[in-house]
Design a protein around this motif. Sequence first.
Motif, PDB file in Angstrom:
ATOM      1  N   TYR A   1       0.840  -1.193   0.000  1.00  0.00           N
ATOM      2  CA  TYR A   1       0.000   0.000   0.000  1.00  0.00           C
ATOM      3  C   TYR A   1       0.873   1.240   0.000  1.00  0.00           C
ATOM      4  O   TYR A   1       2.066   1.186   0.323  1.00  0.00           O
ATOM      5  N   LYS A   2       0.260   2.345  -0.379  1.00  0.00           N
ATOM      6  CA  LYS A   2       1.005   3.593  -0.505  1.00  0.00           C
ATOM      7  C   LYS A   2       0.784   4.465   0.722  1.00  0.00           C
ATOM      8  O   LYS A   2      -0.354   4.686   1.147  1.00  0.00           O
ATOM      9  N   MET A   3       1.869   4.975   1.278  1.00  0.00           N
ATOM     10  CA  MET A   3       1.825   5.839   2.455  1.00  0.00           C
ATOM     11  C   MET A   3       2.863   6.949   2.282  1.00  0.00           C
ATOM     12  O   MET A   3       4.047   6.654   2.055  1.00  0.00           O
ATOM     13  N   ASP A   4       2.433   8.192   2.337  1.00  0.00           N
ATOM     14  CA  ASP A   4       3.341   9.343   2.191  1.00  0.00           C
ATOM     15  C   ASP A   4       4.108   9.318   0.870  1.00  0.00           C
ATOM     16  O   ASP A   4       5.255   9.752   0.790  1.00  0.00           O
ATOM     17  N   GLY A   5       3.471   8.788  -0.169  1.00  0.00           N
ATOM     18  CA  GLY A   5       4.110   8.757  -1.479  1.00  0.00           C
ATOM     19  C   GLY A   5       5.046   7.594  -1.703  1.00  0.00           C
ATOM     20  O   GLY A   5       5.657   7.478  -2.761  1.00  0.00           O
TER      21      GLY A   5
ATOM     22  N   VAL B   1       5.086  -2.635   2.493  1.00  0.00           N
ATOM     23  CA  VAL B   1       4.638  -4.032   2.388  1.00  0.00           C
ATOM     24  C   VAL B   1       4.460  -4.592   3.794  1.00  0.00           C
ATOM     25  O   VAL B   1       5.432  -4.827   4.501  1.00  0.00           O
ATOM     26  N   HIS B   2       3.205  -4.781   4.216  1.00  0.00           N
ATOM     27  CA  HIS B   2       2.886  -5.309   5.552  1.00  0.00           C
ATOM     28  C   HIS B   2       1.739  -6.304   5.472  1.00  0.00           C
ATOM     29  O   HIS B   2       1.013  -6.367   4.476  1.00  0.00           O
ATOM     30  N   ARG B   3       1.569  -7.053   6.565  1.00  0.00           N
ATOM     31  CA  ARG B   3       0.556  -8.107   6.613  1.00  0.00           C
ATOM     32  C   ARG B   3      -0.788  -7.560   7.130  1.00  0.00           C
ATOM     33  O   ARG B   3      -0.817  -6.729   8.053  1.00  0.00           O
TER      34      ARG B   3
ATOM     35  N   GLY C   1     -18.956   2.485   4.652  1.00  0.00           N
ATOM     36  CA  GLY C   1     -19.027   1.140   4.102  1.00  0.00           C
ATOM     37  C   GLY C   1     -17.838   0.747   3.258  1.00  0.00           C
ATOM     38  O   GLY C   1     -17.826  -0.338   2.650  1.00  0.00           O
ATOM     39  N   ASN C   2     -16.800   1.574   3.216  1.00  0.00           N
ATOM     40  CA  ASN C   2     -15.594   1.249   2.446  1.00  0.00           C
ATOM     41  C   ASN C   2     -14.655   0.381   3.268  1.00  0.00           C
ATOM     42  O   ASN C   2     -14.576   0.522   4.488  1.00  0.00           O
ATOM     43  N   LEU C   3     -13.952  -0.496   2.582  1.00  0.00           N
ATOM     44  CA  LEU C   3     -13.025  -1.404   3.263  1.00  0.00           C
ATOM     45  C   LEU C   3     -11.838  -0.649   3.841  1.00  0.00           C
ATOM     46  O   LEU C   3     -11.319   0.297   3.244  1.00  0.00           O
ATOM     47  N   GLU C   4     -11.393  -1.097   5.007  1.00  0.00           N
ATOM     48  CA  GLU C   4     -10.161  -0.624   5.630  1.00  0.00           C
ATOM     49  C   GLU C   4      -9.357  -1.835   6.085  1.00  0.00           C
ATOM     50  O   GLU C   4      -9.932  -2.813   6.581  1.00  0.00           O
ATOM     51  N   PHE C   5      -8.050  -1.758   5.883  1.00  0.00           N
ATOM     52  CA  PHE C   5      -7.183  -2.869   6.268  1.00  0.00           C
ATOM     53  C   PHE C   5      -6.258  -2.412   7.394  1.00  0.00           C
ATOM     54  O   PHE C   5      -5.565  -1.397   7.277  1.00  0.00           O
ATOM     55  N   ILE C   6      -6.278  -3.175   8.499  1.00  0.00           N
ATOM     56  CA  ILE C   6      -5.357  -2.919   9.596  1.00  0.00           C
ATOM     57  C   ILE C   6      -4.132  -3.793   9.351  1.00  0.00           C
ATOM     58  O   ILE C   6      -4.247  -5.016   9.205  1.00  0.00           O
ATOM     59  N   THR C   7      -2.972  -3.168   9.271  1.00  0.00           N
ATOM     60  CA  THR C   7      -1.751  -3.894   8.883  1.00  0.00           C
ATOM     61  C   THR C   7      -0.696  -3.811   9.976  1.00  0.00           C
ATOM     62  O   THR C   7      -0.730  -2.950  10.850  1.00  0.00           O
ATOM     63  N   LYS C   8       0.250  -4.723   9.860  1.00  0.00           N
ATOM     64  CA  LYS C   8       1.331  -4.778  10.843  1.00  0.00           C
ATOM     65  C   LYS C   8       2.538  -5.472  10.221  1.00  0.00           C
ATOM     66  O   LYS C   8       2.400  -6.469   9.494  1.00  0.00           O
TER      67      LYS C   8
ATOM     68  N   THR D   1       3.738  -3.312  17.313  1.00  0.00           N
ATOM     69  CA  THR D   1       2.366  -2.816  17.258  1.00  0.00           C
ATOM     70  C   THR D   1       1.876  -2.708  15.825  1.00  0.00           C
ATOM     71  O   THR D   1       2.673  -2.773  14.873  1.00  0.00           O
ATOM     72  N   ILE D   2       0.568  -2.545  15.690  1.00  0.00           N
ATOM     73  CA  ILE D   2      -0.001  -2.379  14.358  1.00  0.00           C
ATOM     74  C   ILE D   2       0.408  -1.026  13.799  1.00  0.00           C
ATOM     75  O   ILE D   2       0.875  -0.136  14.527  1.00  0.00           O
ATOM     76  N   ASP D   3       0.220  -0.852  12.489  1.00  0.00           N
ATOM     77  CA  ASP D   3       0.582   0.415  11.851  1.00  0.00           C
ATOM     78  C   ASP D   3      -0.304   1.547  12.358  1.00  0.00           C
ATOM     79  O   ASP D   3      -1.445   1.326  12.783  1.00  0.00           O
ATOM     80  N   LEU D   4       0.216   2.736  12.303  1.00  0.00           N
ATOM     81  CA  LEU D   4      -0.468   3.889  12.886  1.00  0.00           C
ATOM     82  C   LEU D   4      -1.796   4.210  12.212  1.00  0.00           C
ATOM     83  O   LEU D   4      -2.734   4.669  12.865  1.00  0.00           O
ATOM     84  N   PHE D   5      -1.872   3.969  10.914  1.00  0.00           N
ATOM     85  CA  PHE D   5      -3.066   4.358  10.166  1.00  0.00           C
ATOM     86  C   PHE D   5      -3.670   3.159   9.447  1.00  0.00           C
ATOM     87  O   PHE D   5      -2.951   2.287   8.947  1.00  0.00           O
ATOM     88  N   ALA D   6      -5.008   3.124   9.397  1.00  0.00           N
ATOM     89  CA  ALA D   6      -5.696   2.091   8.625  1.00  0.00           C
ATOM     90  C   ALA D   6      -5.475   2.349   7.137  1.00  0.00           C
ATOM     91  O   ALA D   6      -5.391   3.499   6.694  1.00  0.00           O
ATOM     92  N   VAL D   7      -5.382   1.276   6.377  1.00  0.00           N
ATOM     93  CA  VAL D   7      -5.126   1.383   4.939  1.00  0.00           C
ATOM     94  C   VAL D   7      -6.455   1.433   4.198  1.00  0.00           C
ATOM     95  O   VAL D   7      -7.282   0.523   4.318  1.00  0.00           O
TER      96      VAL D   7
END
Length: 398
Positions: free
Chosen positions: A316-320, A324-326, A336-343, A349-355
Amino acid sequence: MKKQIKIIILIMIILLSSIFEITKVSLVFGSSYTYVIKPLLWIFIGVITFFFFKNYVIENNKYKKEVKFYVIATTLIYFLIYFFLGYVKGFAYNPYDNTFKGILLNLWTFLPIVMVKEYTRFYMINNCGKKKVLLWAFLISIIFVLTDLNVYKFDTYFATRLTTLEFILQTLAPSLIINLYLTYISYFAGYKVSIIYASVFQLVLYILPILPDINWATQSILNASIPFFSYIYINYMINKMDKTLKKKDTKVVGVKGLLAMIVVVILMLCFGLGMFPIEPLVIASNSMYPKIKKGDIVIIQDKDVNKIKKGEVIRYKMDGYYVVHRVVMIRRDSKGNLEFITKGDNNETIDLFAVKEKQVAGVVKYDIPYAGYPTLLLNKLLKTNVEDKVIVDKGRVN
């Protein structure tokens, strides 16, 4: 006067003709230099070349017809690939003036210069003597490379490591390969053939209203690879036709080998442009250690976000920049849009922001260990520090 001395004088005159650009005096003249002074300078060089070598007969036409055919075929292959890439990547409007007057002015700025360059190159390479022809060919090619460059921009070319690398890859390397190729075909087929190859692309560039919208890296690879492989094939065919060579010396590369190399180059271009459903990505951190390590190359495959499952490793793209995370959890937001919690596997800990859906750019299909280290070393050399620019914990293993 000996032929070699005349060639050296011509080289000196060509270098002196660049003094306007080296000293940046050309900038003072503005458009007058481009439209008047520079074409006239090259016409003057052509006149000198004519008087220097008008009484010398060039006898090296043994393979003229064959080389001419191969050069024309190479030019057609170039345009087939060029416009195929445009068909895939899209087209853009030509930035040059396409009015009748604009086309004539643009043609005047380059066509006389190209014609004189190839005419001069032809007489220089064919009068240097056969004993050191390779050395002369390289020297002559270097001289014409210098005439292709915007000499007054040298300070910007070498301003930083990144601009130096871009200059070498984008301008210097393709120009050197093209000029070596033009010198080669000039030696075997004459200046008319080299004029065709040197001018036809520029003619299309000035005349057509739309052109393939491809980046400089793709253009540079195309400009360098086509003459390179064409040289290999022409050299093979000349060796094959020359019965004075031993049979073992003619097996440079066959037709099948040449076609295979061309296919490989095309596939590399297509792969690098993302024209396949899979593409490579170099890993710049150890956040996924030990499954995926820093310096690995992962192969990314496109996938519908609705089919992505918990436990898959996504890009996924973050800050340009790409991360690559799970996926450790999948949910939907208030709309109703999908969000992925990654780590990262190596993160606490999990990533700071939902994807968000729009950030997802495929899933990891394969991992190639250590294959990306040359790219990381290059990034370090250029001090890009990609791994420090994304606001995501990168893991603790160096």
